[in-house]
Write a protein that holds these residues in place. Structure first.
Motif, PDB file in Angstrom:
ATOM      1  N   ASP A 185       0.830  -1.208   0.000  1.00  0.00           N
ATOM      2  CA  ASP A 185       0.000   0.000   0.000  1.00  0.00           C
ATOM      3  C   ASP A 185       0.864   1.258   0.000  1.00  0.00           C
ATOM      4  O   ASP A 185       2.067   1.196  -0.265  1.00  0.00           O
ATOM      5  CB  ASP A 185      -0.949  -0.010   1.206  1.00  0.00           C
ATOM      6  CG  ASP A 185      -0.202  -0.074   2.549  1.00  0.00           C
ATOM      7  OD1 ASP A 185       1.015   0.217   2.594  1.00  0.00           O
ATOM      8  OD2 ASP A 185      -0.855  -0.413   3.559  1.00  0.00           O
ATOM      9  N   ASP A 186       0.245   2.399   0.305  1.00  0.00           N
ATOM     10  CA  ASP A 186       0.958   3.673   0.251  1.00  0.00           C
ATOM     11  C   ASP A 186       1.848   3.893   1.471  1.00  0.00           C
ATOM     12  O   ASP A 186       2.669   4.813   1.468  1.00  0.00           O
ATOM     13  CB  ASP A 186      -0.040   4.835   0.126  1.00  0.00           C
ATOM     14  CG  ASP A 186      -0.976   4.914   1.318  1.00  0.00           C
ATOM     15  OD1 ASP A 186      -1.481   3.858   1.745  1.00  0.00           O
ATOM     16  OD2 ASP A 186      -1.211   6.022   1.821  1.00  0.00           O
ATOM     17  N   LYS A 187       1.728   3.068   2.503  1.00  0.00           N
ATOM     18  CA  LYS A 187       2.551   3.218   3.714  1.00  0.00           C
ATOM     19  C   LYS A 187       3.784   2.316   3.667  1.00  0.00           C
ATOM     20  O   LYS A 187       4.901   2.756   3.957  1.00  0.00           O
ATOM     21  CB  LYS A 187       1.725   2.878   4.956  1.00  0.00           C
ATOM     22  CG  LYS A 187       0.445   3.676   5.116  1.00  0.00           C
ATOM     23  CD  LYS A 187       0.722   5.140   5.396  1.00  0.00           C
ATOM     24  CE  LYS A 187      -0.535   5.876   5.852  1.00  0.00           C
ATOM     25  NZ  LYS A 187      -1.609   5.892   4.836  1.00  0.00           N
ATOM     26  N   LEU A 188       3.588   1.053   3.313  1.00  0.00           N
ATOM     27  CA  LEU A 188       4.665   0.064   3.364  1.00  0.00           C
ATOM     28  C   LEU A 188       5.842   0.435   2.461  1.00  0.00           C
ATOM     29  O   LEU A 188       7.001   0.191   2.808  1.00  0.00           O
ATOM     30  CB  LEU A 188       4.116  -1.316   2.978  1.00  0.00           C
ATOM     31  CG  LEU A 188       5.038  -2.517   3.175  1.00  0.00           C
ATOM     32  CD1 LEU A 188       5.503  -2.626   4.626  1.00  0.00           C
ATOM     33  CD2 LEU A 188       4.337  -3.799   2.748  1.00  0.00           C
ATOM     34  N   ILE A 189       5.551   1.041   1.336  1.00  0.00           N
ATOM     35  CA  ILE A 189       6.611   1.401   0.372  1.00  0.00           C
ATOM     36  C   ILE A 189       7.672   2.300   1.000  1.00  0.00           C
ATOM     37  O   ILE A 189       8.844   2.252   0.635  1.00  0.00           O
ATOM     38  CB  ILE A 189       5.996   2.071  -0.885  1.00  0.00           C
ATOM     39  CG1 ILE A 189       7.055   2.229  -1.993  1.00  0.00           C
ATOM     40  CG2 ILE A 189       5.371   3.427  -0.551  1.00  0.00           C
ATOM     41  CD1 ILE A 189       7.521   0.935  -2.594  1.00  0.00           C
ATOM     42  N   SER A 222       1.127  -3.700  -8.702  1.00  0.00           N
ATOM     43  CA  SER A 222       0.520  -4.988  -9.042  1.00  0.00           C
ATOM     44  C   SER A 222      -0.689  -5.263  -8.130  1.00  0.00           C
ATOM     45  O   SER A 222      -0.524  -5.363  -6.912  1.00  0.00           O
ATOM     46  CB  SER A 222       1.543  -6.099  -8.856  1.00  0.00           C
ATOM     47  OG  SER A 222       2.756  -5.811  -9.553  1.00  0.00           O
ATOM     48  N   PHE A 223      -1.902  -5.340  -8.684  1.00  0.00           N
ATOM     49  CA  PHE A 223      -2.214  -5.379 -10.110  1.00  0.00           C
ATOM     50  C   PHE A 223      -3.450  -4.531 -10.398  1.00  0.00           C
ATOM     51  O   PHE A 223      -4.275  -4.326  -9.514  1.00  0.00           O
ATOM     52  CB  PHE A 223      -2.519  -6.813 -10.574  1.00  0.00           C
ATOM     53  CG  PHE A 223      -1.326  -7.705 -10.637  1.00  0.00           C
ATOM     54  CD1 PHE A 223      -0.448  -7.617 -11.713  1.00  0.00           C
ATOM     55  CD2 PHE A 223      -1.076  -8.628  -9.652  1.00  0.00           C
ATOM     56  CE1 PHE A 223       0.641  -8.466 -11.788  1.00  0.00           C
ATOM     57  CE2 PHE A 223       0.015  -9.475  -9.724  1.00  0.00           C
ATOM     58  CZ  PHE A 223       0.879  -9.386 -10.794  1.00  0.00           C
ATOM     59  N   CYS A 224      -3.567  -4.125 -11.652  1.00  0.00           N
ATOM     60  CA  CYS A 224      -4.826  -3.634 -12.196  1.00  0.00           C
ATOM     61  C   CYS A 224      -5.473  -4.786 -12.969  1.00  0.00           C
ATOM     62  O   CYS A 224      -4.820  -5.794 -13.245  1.00  0.00           O
ATOM     63  CB  CYS A 224      -4.589  -2.456 -13.139  1.00  0.00           C
ATOM     64  SG  CYS A 224      -3.813  -1.028 -12.362  1.00  0.00           S
ATOM     65  N   HIS A 225      -6.769  -4.627 -13.301  1.00  0.00           N
ATOM     66  CA  HIS A 225      -7.470  -5.696 -14.017  1.00  0.00           C
ATOM     67  C   HIS A 225      -8.343  -5.121 -15.119  1.00  0.00           C
ATOM     68  O   HIS A 225      -8.427  -3.896 -15.284  1.00  0.00           O
ATOM     69  CB  HIS A 225      -8.297  -6.528 -13.028  1.00  0.00           C
ATOM     70  CG  HIS A 225      -7.459  -7.232 -12.011  1.00  0.00           C
ATOM     71  ND1 HIS A 225      -7.245  -6.712 -10.746  1.00  0.00           N
ATOM     72  CD2 HIS A 225      -6.753  -8.387 -12.062  1.00  0.00           C
ATOM     73  CE1 HIS A 225      -6.445  -7.522 -10.076  1.00  0.00           C
ATOM     74  NE2 HIS A 225      -6.139  -8.545 -10.852  1.00  0.00           N
ATOM     75  N   LEU A 227      -8.872  -0.974 -18.822  1.00  0.00           N
ATOM     76  CA  LEU A 227      -7.967  -1.027 -17.679  1.00  0.00           C
ATOM     77  C   LEU A 227      -8.655  -0.412 -16.469  1.00  0.00           C
ATOM     78  O   LEU A 227      -9.149   0.713 -16.533  1.00  0.00           O
ATOM     79  CB  LEU A 227      -6.670  -0.274 -17.982  1.00  0.00           C
ATOM     80  CG  LEU A 227      -5.599  -0.338 -16.880  1.00  0.00           C
ATOM     81  CD1 LEU A 227      -5.031  -1.760 -16.769  1.00  0.00           C
ATOM     82  CD2 LEU A 227      -4.473   0.652 -17.164  1.00  0.00           C
ATOM     83  N   SER A 228      -8.668  -1.153 -15.370  1.00  0.00           N
ATOM     84  CA  SER A 228      -9.382  -0.692 -14.177  1.00  0.00           C
ATOM     85  C   SER A 228      -8.485  -0.754 -12.945  1.00  0.00           C
ATOM     86  O   SER A 228      -7.854  -1.772 -12.675  1.00  0.00           O
ATOM     87  CB  SER A 228     -10.626  -1.558 -13.948  1.00  0.00           C
ATOM     88  OG  SER A 228     -11.247  -1.239 -12.720  1.00  0.00           O
ATOM     89  N   VAL A 229      -8.443   0.340 -12.208  1.00  0.00           N
ATOM     90  CA  VAL A 229      -7.843   0.350 -10.875  1.00  0.00           C
ATOM     91  C   VAL A 229      -8.954  -0.089  -9.919  1.00  0.00           C
ATOM     92  O   VAL A 229     -10.024   0.500  -9.885  1.00  0.00           O
ATOM     93  CB  VAL A 229      -7.313   1.753 -10.525  1.00  0.00           C
ATOM     94  CG1 VAL A 229      -6.798   1.797  -9.095  1.00  0.00           C
ATOM     95  CG2 VAL A 229      -6.201   2.149 -11.504  1.00  0.00           C
ATOM     96  N   ASP A 230      -8.697  -1.133  -9.155  1.00  0.00           N
ATOM     97  CA  ASP A 230      -9.775  -1.862  -8.493  1.00  0.00           C
ATOM     98  C   ASP A 230     -10.463  -1.152  -7.335  1.00  0.00           C
ATOM     99  O   ASP A 230     -11.618  -1.423  -7.043  1.00  0.00           O
ATOM    100  CB  ASP A 230      -9.251  -3.215  -7.993  1.00  0.00           C
ATOM    101  CG  ASP A 230      -8.864  -4.143  -9.144  1.00  0.00           C
ATOM    102  OD1 ASP A 230      -9.344  -3.924 -10.266  1.00  0.00           O
ATOM    103  OD2 ASP A 230      -8.080  -5.083  -8.912  1.00  0.00           O
ATOM    104  N   SER A 231      -9.742  -0.278  -6.620  1.00  0.00           N
ATOM    105  CA  SER A 231     -10.318   0.269  -5.393  1.00  0.00           C
ATOM    106  C   SER A 231      -9.752   1.646  -5.076  1.00  0.00           C
ATOM    107  O   SER A 231      -8.692   2.014  -5.586  1.00  0.00           O
ATOM    108  CB  SER A 231     -10.006  -0.671  -4.223  1.00  0.00           C
ATOM    109  OG  SER A 231      -8.608  -0.669  -3.970  1.00  0.00           O
ATOM    110  N   PRO A 232     -10.431   2.403  -4.214  1.00  0.00           N
ATOM    111  CA  PRO A 232      -9.884   3.688  -3.753  1.00  0.00           C
ATOM    112  C   PRO A 232      -8.514   3.523  -3.085  1.00  0.00           C
ATOM    113  O   PRO A 232      -7.641   4.381  -3.235  1.00  0.00           O
ATOM    114  CB  PRO A 232     -10.930   4.182  -2.753  1.00  0.00           C
ATOM    115  CG  PRO A 232     -12.208   3.545  -3.199  1.00  0.00           C
ATOM    116  CD  PRO A 232     -11.813   2.191  -3.725  1.00  0.00           C
ATOM    117  N   LYS A 233      -8.328   2.398  -2.368  1.00  0.00           N
ATOM    118  CA  LYS A 233      -7.028   2.122  -1.733  1.00  0.00           C
ATOM    119  C   LYS A 233      -5.926   2.021  -2.780  1.00  0.00           C
ATOM    120  O   LYS A 233      -4.824   2.567  -2.606  1.00  0.00           O
ATOM    121  CB  LYS A 233      -7.116   0.820  -0.934  1.00  0.00           C
ATOM    122  CG  LYS A 233      -5.807   0.413  -0.266  1.00  0.00           C
ATOM    123  CD  LYS A 233      -5.941  -0.951   0.391  1.00  0.00           C
ATOM    124  CE  LYS A 233      -4.586  -1.440   0.899  1.00  0.00           C
ATOM    125  NZ  LYS A 233      -4.655  -2.810   1.453  1.00  0.00           N
TER     126      LYS A 233
END
Length: 364
Positions: free
Chosen positions: A36-40, A54-57, A63-69
């Protein structure tokens, strides 16, 4: 005058880059990333050249980004470029099990063009640098039950062509390719795709995998016998197919493949067994210990480590610091485009596999 023009033309040809090749550039260190945006923020981003989210679907063929997260994570990854000018952020489509609709969606000219346009829209919105296609696999079976068909092979080539024409020359375009022989032989038109991509990320891991009933090296640098899959075998094959060396990126594994019920013959190597979950590199030092019953071995010919526990009859195979350094030396010697790995969150944030790769990269 004519002779001078001929010399000028010769020099121009000599120094012109081949399509979208990464000429006259040190090899790239490429991280697939599932966090996520913290672990990086725990990792040494300054040692990376590319992060592949990783990953979009696919959603309705786009092309879709799956979630707000995921959106938050991608935006944060892009923000890292401000302090790391070498860094490129790439979105990946698919993954193992993540490209079920790909064969059907990319089976028509209209479908391929619609996808290419959607990639441009998403990329412009997030201000990312590129796309990595991780369709496992065109034309051959991947996850059981997923559609695959002979037409996938030419369709995949045309998909890359449409992506390149839609996204432009500056856009990073790559794909993940299976490092095993069936994929190399049947899945991709290598000469057809090479002009459209910056790089081909060879998944030179899982060469023995969760479906394998016999142990072996899952990510070896070299084959120890003519039938054994390896990184070098895949690279040699693709170079013979005419793929430029600077477009080839080899893969490292930051995790073990593990089997139980493995007899204590040849320290468990090349023996029958039952696949079970393995360990992440960041946990190797506390998992594969003598106190836990494990012995460490290193196959000099394969340049690959493995572990065997005689008490529990358990066998494990992976990359480690030594083997990943050997892979990086190999990439440098062969003038390949770089080394990638699955995946960053499996590494130790400091003094881990990324650091080992980086040390070899920058060494004179």
């Amino acid at each position: 005058m004519k002779q001078i023009n001929l010399i000028a033309l010769f020099l121009l040809c000599l120094f012109t880059t081949n399509s979208f090749a990464q000429k006259n550039k040190k090899m790239d260190i490429i991280a697939y990333y599932t966090g996520d945006d913290k672990l990086i923020n725990e990792y040494e981003i300054n040692k990376l050249d590319q992060i592949i989210f990783s990953f979009c679907h696919l959603k309705n063929g786009k092309l879709s980004v799956d979630s707000p997260k995921d959106s938050i994570t991608i935006k944060h990854l892009v923000s890292l470029k401000a302090k790391n000018p070498q860094l490129k952020i790439v979105l990946s489509l698919g993954g193992w099990g993540g490209c079920e609709p790909c064969s059907a969606a990319f089976s028509t000219d209209e479908g391929r063009l619609a996808f290419a346009k959607s990639v441009k829209e998403v990329s412009d919105y997030f201000k990312v640098d590129g796309l990595d296609l991780d369709w496992e696999y065109p034309s051959i079976e991947g996850l059981p039950g997923h559609l695959y068909q002979v037409a996938d092979k030419p369709n995949f080539t045309d998909l890359l062509k449409k992506l390149r024409s839609t996204l432009g020359k500056k856009y990073e375009l790559s794909f993940a390719a299976g490092g095993f022989q069936k994929c190399l032989d049947e899945s991709i038109d290598w000469k057809g795709v090479a002009p459209y991509v910056n790089r081909i990320n060879i998944m030179s891991y899982d060469l023995v995998n969760g479906y394998s009933k016999v142990t072996g090296h899952h990510t070896p640098l070299y084959s120890t016998n003519p039938k054994e899959e390896s990184t070098d075998r895949a690279v040699t094959y693709l170079l013979k197919q005419g793929v430029p060396a600077e477009k080839l990126v080899i893969g490292a594994a930051f995790y073990t493949r593990t089997w139980k019920n493995v007899e204590n013959i040849n320290n468990g190597l090349y023996q029958a067994g039952e696949h079970i979950p393995g360990a992440d590199f960041k946990n190797f030092a506390t998992t594969y210990t003598e106190a836990n019953g494990w012995k460490y071995f290193y196959d000099e010919k394969a340049q690959a480590p493995y572990w065997y526990n005689a008490g529990t009859k358990t066998f494990a195979t992976s990359d480690d610091i030594r083997s990943v350094k050997a892979k990086t030396e190999y990439a440098k010697a062969k003038k390949l485009g770089g080394i990638m790995f699955w995946e960053l969150t499996l590494d130790s944030p400091k003094n881990g596999m990324v650091n080992a790769i980086y040390e070899v990269k920058v060494a004179k």
